[in-house]
Design a protein around this motif. Structure first.
Motif, PDB file in Angstrom:
ATOM      1  N   HIS A 117       7.497 -26.684  13.846  1.00  0.00           N
ATOM      2  CA  HIS A 117       8.667 -27.498  13.502  1.00  0.00           C
ATOM      3  C   HIS A 117       9.943 -26.809  13.973  1.00  0.00           C
ATOM      4  CE1 HIS A 117      12.079 -28.507  10.885  1.00  0.00           C
ATOM      5  NE2 HIS A 117      11.608 -29.741  10.972  1.00  0.00           N
ATOM      6  N   ASP A 118      10.080 -25.533  13.631  1.00  0.00           N
ATOM      7  CA  ASP A 118      11.300 -24.797  13.957  1.00  0.00           C
ATOM      8  C   ASP A 118      11.474 -24.567  15.454  1.00  0.00           C
ATOM      9  OD1 ASP A 118      11.736 -24.739  11.247  1.00  0.00           O
ATOM     10  OD2 ASP A 118      11.478 -22.575  11.035  1.00  0.00           O
ATOM     11  N   TYR A 119      10.369 -24.329  16.159  1.00  0.00           N
ATOM     12  CA  TYR A 119      10.443 -24.051  17.595  1.00  0.00           C
ATOM     13  C   TYR A 119      10.281 -25.310  18.445  1.00  0.00           C
ATOM     14  CZ  TYR A 119      10.377 -19.046  16.665  1.00  0.00           C
ATOM     15  OH  TYR A 119      10.696 -17.781  16.252  1.00  0.00           O
ATOM     16  N   ASP A 120      10.122 -26.446  17.805  1.00  0.00           N
ATOM     17  CA  ASP A 120      10.087 -27.746  18.482  1.00  0.00           C
ATOM     18  C   ASP A 120       9.007 -27.820  19.568  1.00  0.00           C
ATOM     19  OD1 ASP A 120      11.117 -30.308  18.418  1.00  0.00           O
ATOM     20  OD2 ASP A 120      12.660 -29.903  19.919  1.00  0.00           O
ATOM     21  N   GLU A 121       7.811 -27.355  19.216  1.00  0.00           N
ATOM     22  CA  GLU A 121       6.639 -27.423  20.096  1.00  0.00           C
ATOM     23  C   GLU A 121       6.845 -26.685  21.427  1.00  0.00           C
ATOM     24  OE1 GLU A 121       4.342 -31.012  20.226  1.00  0.00           O
ATOM     25  OE2 GLU A 121       3.830 -30.464  18.174  1.00  0.00           O
ATOM     26  N   ALA A 122       7.577 -25.596  21.386  1.00  0.00           N
ATOM     27  CA  ALA A 122       7.828 -24.812  22.603  1.00  0.00           C
ATOM     28  C   ALA A 122       6.528 -24.315  23.233  1.00  0.00           C
ATOM     29  CB  ALA A 122       8.742 -23.634  22.293  1.00  0.00           C
ATOM     30  N   TRP A 123       5.483 -24.140  22.443  1.00  0.00           N
ATOM     31  CA  TRP A 123       4.206 -23.657  22.972  1.00  0.00           C
ATOM     32  C   TRP A 123       3.671 -24.574  24.076  1.00  0.00           C
ATOM     33  CZ3 TRP A 123      -0.438 -26.309  22.733  1.00  0.00           C
ATOM     34  CH2 TRP A 123      -0.475 -27.419  21.876  1.00  0.00           C
ATOM     35  N   ARG A 124       4.005 -25.835  24.024  1.00  0.00           N
ATOM     36  CA  ARG A 124       3.512 -26.776  25.043  1.00  0.00           C
ATOM     37  C   ARG A 124       4.122 -26.499  26.420  1.00  0.00           C
ATOM     38  NH1 ARG A 124       0.193 -30.608  23.281  1.00  0.00           N
ATOM     39  NH2 ARG A 124       0.228 -31.167  21.084  1.00  0.00           N
ATOM     40  N   LEU A 125       5.276 -25.848  26.447  1.00  0.00           N
ATOM     41  CA  LEU A 125       5.959 -25.536  27.698  1.00  0.00           C
ATOM     42  C   LEU A 125       5.464 -24.224  28.311  1.00  0.00           C
ATOM     43  CD1 LEU A 125       9.573 -26.360  26.460  1.00  0.00           C
ATOM     44  CD2 LEU A 125       8.005 -27.875  27.720  1.00  0.00           C
ATOM     45  N   MET A 126       4.681 -23.484  27.548  1.00  0.00           N
ATOM     46  CA  MET A 126       4.245 -22.152  27.969  1.00  0.00           C
ATOM     47  C   MET A 126       2.948 -22.210  28.772  1.00  0.00           C
ATOM     48  SD  MET A 126       5.001 -20.246  24.346  1.00  0.00           S
ATOM     49  CE  MET A 126       4.315 -18.678  24.850  1.00  0.00           C
ATOM     50  N   ARG A 127       2.735 -21.184  29.569  1.00  0.00           N
ATOM     51  CA  ARG A 127       1.479 -21.009  30.295  1.00  0.00           C
ATOM     52  C   ARG A 127       0.464 -20.330  29.373  1.00  0.00           C
ATOM     53  NH1 ARG A 127       5.691 -19.150  33.476  1.00  0.00           N
ATOM     54  NH2 ARG A 127       6.089 -20.444  35.307  1.00  0.00           N
TER      55      ARG A 127
END
Length: 178
Positions: A117-127
């Motif tokens: 929630h806090d990072y706004d699904e940033a993991w999806r942008l990562m390799r």
């Protein structure tokens, strides 16, 4: 976010199924492992992932996905060992080991939901390779904390690092299964 939770739960189920099968084969033999040994077992798996990512080929017929599953399961084992302490025998039943797995996985899942929630699904942008590097960094931090007998001045403890490693590994599983 609902899509992420569904993907996360599917990855958890894959990990839990393997954990349960291995428990039926071996029982909770891992109860003999000290937390430092669990950390080193995760390190072996993360190093292998990085090696496979770098070399682009494997000499052993097991890929990256099984290693991420292993990191998840050993991370949960690490959390269990931190709570129960090390034993000199298999002192819990298969059923108790599964209940502990579910309890610690639920806690780890809650952490993922809050951070996601806090990072706004940033993991999806990562390799996927970034998850590997982050897991390796968390392992270095964990080893330092272990070398200081679990004492920290301002940092999160070993348990928080295990949960982060589990979550990064699950993100890797999700991406590799896509």
């Amino acid at each position: 976010m609902e899509h992420t939770i569904k993907e996360f739960d599917d990855a958890i189920e894959k990990c839990r199924n393997l954990y349960t099968k291995k428990l039926n084969d071996y029982g909770a033999a891992w109860r003999l492992m000290r937390p430092q040994s669990v950390t080193d077992q995760i390190l072996i798996k993360a190093n292998r992932i990085r090696s496979l990512e770098t070399k682009k080929c494997a000499m052993v017929d097991e890929g990256i996905l099984p290693e991420f599953i292993g990191i998840v399961n050993y991370g949960i084992i690490g959390l269990i060992q931190l709570e129960l302490g090390t034993s000199d025998k298999k002192d819990i039943s298969v059923e108790e080991a599964i209940k502990l797995y579910d309890r610690f996985m639920a806690k780890t899942r809650e952490l993922m939901i809050a951070k996601n929630h806090d990072y706004d699904e940033a993991w999806r942008l990562m390799r996927v390779s970034s998850y590997t590097d982050l897991i390796l960094m968390k392992l270095m931090r964990t080893k330092e904390i272990e070398d200081h007998n679990g004492e920290t001045l301002v940092s999160e403890g070993i348990d928080a690092n295990y949960m982060d490693m589990i979550n990064y590994a699950i993100f890797g599983i999700i991406k590799l299964d896509a």
